[in-house]
Write a protein that holds these residues in place. Structure first.
Motif, PDB file in Angstrom:
ATOM      1  N   GLU A 115     155.377 122.019 119.386  1.00  0.00           N
ATOM      2  CA  GLU A 115     156.379 121.734 118.356  1.00  0.00           C
ATOM      3  C   GLU A 115     156.353 120.283 117.874  1.00  0.00           C
ATOM      4  N   ARG A 116     155.477 119.453 118.438  1.00  0.00           N
ATOM      5  CA  ARG A 116     155.448 118.025 118.101  1.00  0.00           C
ATOM      6  C   ARG A 116     154.073 117.559 117.618  1.00  0.00           C
ATOM      7  N   GLU A 117     153.218 118.463 117.190  1.00  0.00           N
ATOM      8  CA  GLU A 117     151.832 118.115 116.879  1.00  0.00           C
ATOM      9  C   GLU A 117     151.704 117.028 115.814  1.00  0.00           C
ATOM     10  N   GLN A 118     152.374 117.164 114.685  1.00  0.00           N
ATOM     11  CA  GLN A 118     152.257 116.178 113.609  1.00  0.00           C
ATOM     12  C   GLN A 118     152.765 114.809 114.072  1.00  0.00           C
ATOM     13  N   GLU A 119     153.924 114.800 114.724  1.00  0.00           N
ATOM     14  CA  GLU A 119     154.471 113.541 115.225  1.00  0.00           C
ATOM     15  C   GLU A 119     153.556 112.924 116.278  1.00  0.00           C
ATOM     16  N   TYR A 120     152.958 113.759 117.105  1.00  0.00           N
ATOM     17  CA  TYR A 120     152.030 113.294 118.135  1.00  0.00           C
ATOM     18  C   TYR A 120     150.881 112.515 117.506  1.00  0.00           C
ATOM     19  N   PHE A 121     150.232 113.113 116.512  1.00  0.00           N
ATOM     20  CA  PHE A 121     149.074 112.458 115.899  1.00  0.00           C
ATOM     21  C   PHE A 121     149.465 111.137 115.250  1.00  0.00           C
ATOM     22  N   GLU A 122     150.611 111.081 114.623  1.00  0.00           N
ATOM     23  CA  GLU A 122     151.076 109.830 114.028  1.00  0.00           C
ATOM     24  C   GLU A 122     151.310 108.775 115.112  1.00  0.00           C
ATOM     25  N   PHE A 123     151.932 109.164 116.213  1.00  0.00           N
ATOM     26  CA  PHE A 123     152.186 108.239 117.317  1.00  0.00           C
ATOM     27  C   PHE A 123     150.885 107.711 117.909  1.00  0.00           C
ATOM     28  N   VAL A 124     149.934 108.604 118.161  1.00  0.00           N
ATOM     29  CA  VAL A 124     148.677 108.192 118.790  1.00  0.00           C
ATOM     30  C   VAL A 124     147.921 107.196 117.915  1.00  0.00           C
ATOM     31  N   VAL A 125     147.850 107.471 116.626  1.00  0.00           N
ATOM     32  CA  VAL A 125     147.088 106.606 115.724  1.00  0.00           C
ATOM     33  C   VAL A 125     147.808 105.287 115.461  1.00  0.00           C
ATOM     34  N   ARG A 126     149.098 105.335 115.242  1.00  0.00           N
ATOM     35  CA  ARG A 126     149.847 104.136 114.847  1.00  0.00           C
ATOM     36  C   ARG A 126     150.296 103.266 116.014  1.00  0.00           C
ATOM     37  N   GLU A 127     150.521 103.883 117.172  1.00  0.00           N
ATOM     38  CA  GLU A 127     151.116 103.127 118.269  1.00  0.00           C
ATOM     39  C   GLU A 127     150.306 103.186 119.569  1.00  0.00           C
ATOM     40  N   PHE A 128     150.006 104.380 120.053  1.00  0.00           N
ATOM     41  CA  PHE A 128     149.397 104.510 121.378  1.00  0.00           C
ATOM     42  C   PHE A 128     148.039 103.805 121.466  1.00  0.00           C
ATOM     43  N   LEU A 129     147.094 104.177 120.619  1.00  0.00           N
ATOM     44  CA  LEU A 129     145.761 103.579 120.713  1.00  0.00           C
ATOM     45  C   LEU A 129     145.767 102.077 120.439  1.00  0.00           C
ATOM     46  N   PRO A 130     146.474 101.593 119.417  1.00  0.00           N
ATOM     47  CA  PRO A 130     146.514 100.131 119.241  1.00  0.00           C
ATOM     48  C   PRO A 130     147.107  99.388 120.437  1.00  0.00           C
ATOM     49  N   GLU A 131     148.151  99.931 121.051  1.00  0.00           N
ATOM     50  CA  GLU A 131     148.748  99.256 122.206  1.00  0.00           C
ATOM     51  C   GLU A 131     147.827  99.294 123.422  1.00  0.00           C
ATOM     52  N   VAL A 132     147.131 100.400 123.614  1.00  0.00           N
ATOM     53  CA  VAL A 132     146.164 100.491 124.710  1.00  0.00           C
ATOM     54  C   VAL A 132     145.106  99.401 124.541  1.00  0.00           C
ATOM     55  N   GLN A 133     144.635  99.207 123.325  1.00  0.00           N
ATOM     56  CA  GLN A 133     143.638  98.173 123.064  1.00  0.00           C
ATOM     57  C   GLN A 133     144.221  96.775 123.244  1.00  0.00           C
ATOM     58  N   GLN A 134     145.465  96.569 122.842  1.00  0.00           N
ATOM     59  CA  GLN A 134     146.109  95.264 123.026  1.00  0.00           C
ATOM     60  C   GLN A 134     146.255  94.920 124.501  1.00  0.00           C
ATOM     61  N   MET A 135     146.364  95.918 125.346  1.00  0.00           N
ATOM     62  CA  MET A 135     146.475  95.679 126.785  1.00  0.00           C
ATOM     63  C   MET A 135     145.143  95.285 127.403  1.00  0.00           C
ATOM     64  N   GLY A 136     144.072  95.397 126.645  1.00  0.00           N
ATOM     65  CA  GLY A 136     142.766  94.998 127.141  1.00  0.00           C
ATOM     66  C   GLY A 136     141.811  96.136 127.426  1.00  0.00           C
ATOM     67  N   PHE A 137     142.247  97.367 127.216  1.00  0.00           N
ATOM     68  CA  PHE A 137     141.355  98.507 127.407  1.00  0.00           C
ATOM     69  C   PHE A 137     140.418  98.638 126.215  1.00  0.00           C
ATOM     70  N   GLN A 138     139.214  99.115 126.497  1.00  0.00           N
ATOM     71  CA  GLN A 138     138.283  99.513 125.452  1.00  0.00           C
ATOM     72  C   GLN A 138     138.207 101.033 125.516  1.00  0.00           C
ATOM     73  N   VAL A 139     138.702 101.707 124.487  1.00  0.00           N
ATOM     74  CA  VAL A 139     138.667 103.163 124.480  1.00  0.00           C
ATOM     75  C   VAL A 139     137.205 103.591 124.366  1.00  0.00           C
ATOM     76  N   SER A 140     136.766 104.396 125.324  1.00  0.00           N
ATOM     77  CA  SER A 140     135.370 104.799 125.390  1.00  0.00           C
ATOM     78  C   SER A 140     135.153 106.264 125.054  1.00  0.00           C
ATOM     79  N   ASP A 141     136.168 107.067 125.205  1.00  0.00           N
ATOM     80  CA  ASP A 141     136.054 108.510 124.984  1.00  0.00           C
ATOM     81  C   ASP A 141     137.360 109.032 124.387  1.00  0.00           C
ATOM     82  N   ALA A 142     137.226 110.048 123.573  1.00  0.00           N
ATOM     83  CA  ALA A 142     138.378 110.823 123.107  1.00  0.00           C
ATOM     84  C   ALA A 142     137.853 112.229 122.839  1.00  0.00           C
ATOM     85  N   TRP A 143     138.315 113.168 123.637  1.00  0.00           N
ATOM     86  CA  TRP A 143     137.810 114.535 123.577  1.00  0.00           C
ATOM     87  C   TRP A 143     138.955 115.513 123.357  1.00  0.00           C
TER      88      TRP A 143
END
Length: 100
Positions: free
Chosen positions: A14-42
């Motif tokens: 029930e949250r698919e659209q909101e999920y994708f917006e959150f991941v792109v706008r907030e989750f992945l950028p914050e993960v990178q700001q913490m110093g992680f290098q995203v290597s995989d997304a499956w």
């Protein structure tokens, strides 16, 4: 040795659209700001595995552990939990190729 954080989860239907917006706008950028290098997304399209798998690498396993036990990580995962179920993670030595 480099450390890898492997995250898995299923998207709440029930949250698919909101999920994708959150991941792109907030989750992945914050993960990178913490110093992680995203290597995989499956995405699993068939079978009984978690729907999403994300891999993120840091220079050492110690640094991965320090980061995920920090306040910023806790807040970010708490927000993610609004959109997902069956969240799990593990920390492993980073290797080339697919890791699960």
């Amino acid at each position: 040795m480099a450390g890898k954080l492997i995250l898995t989860w299923d998207i709440s239907p029930e949250r698919e659209q909101e999920y994708f917006e959150f991941v792109v706008r907030e989750f992945l950028p914050e993960v990178q700001q913490m110093g992680f290098q995203v290597s995989d997304a499956w995405v699993t399209v068939y079978g009984q595995q978690p729907q999403i798998l994300v891999g993120a690498v840091m220079p050492t396993i110690k640094k991965v552990n320090e980061t995920i036990h920090g306040e910023a990580w806790g807040r970010l995962v708490s927000k993610l939990m609004d959109y997902v179920v069956n969240f799990e993670y593990k920390i492993v030595p980073a290797h080339n190729g697919f890791q699960f």
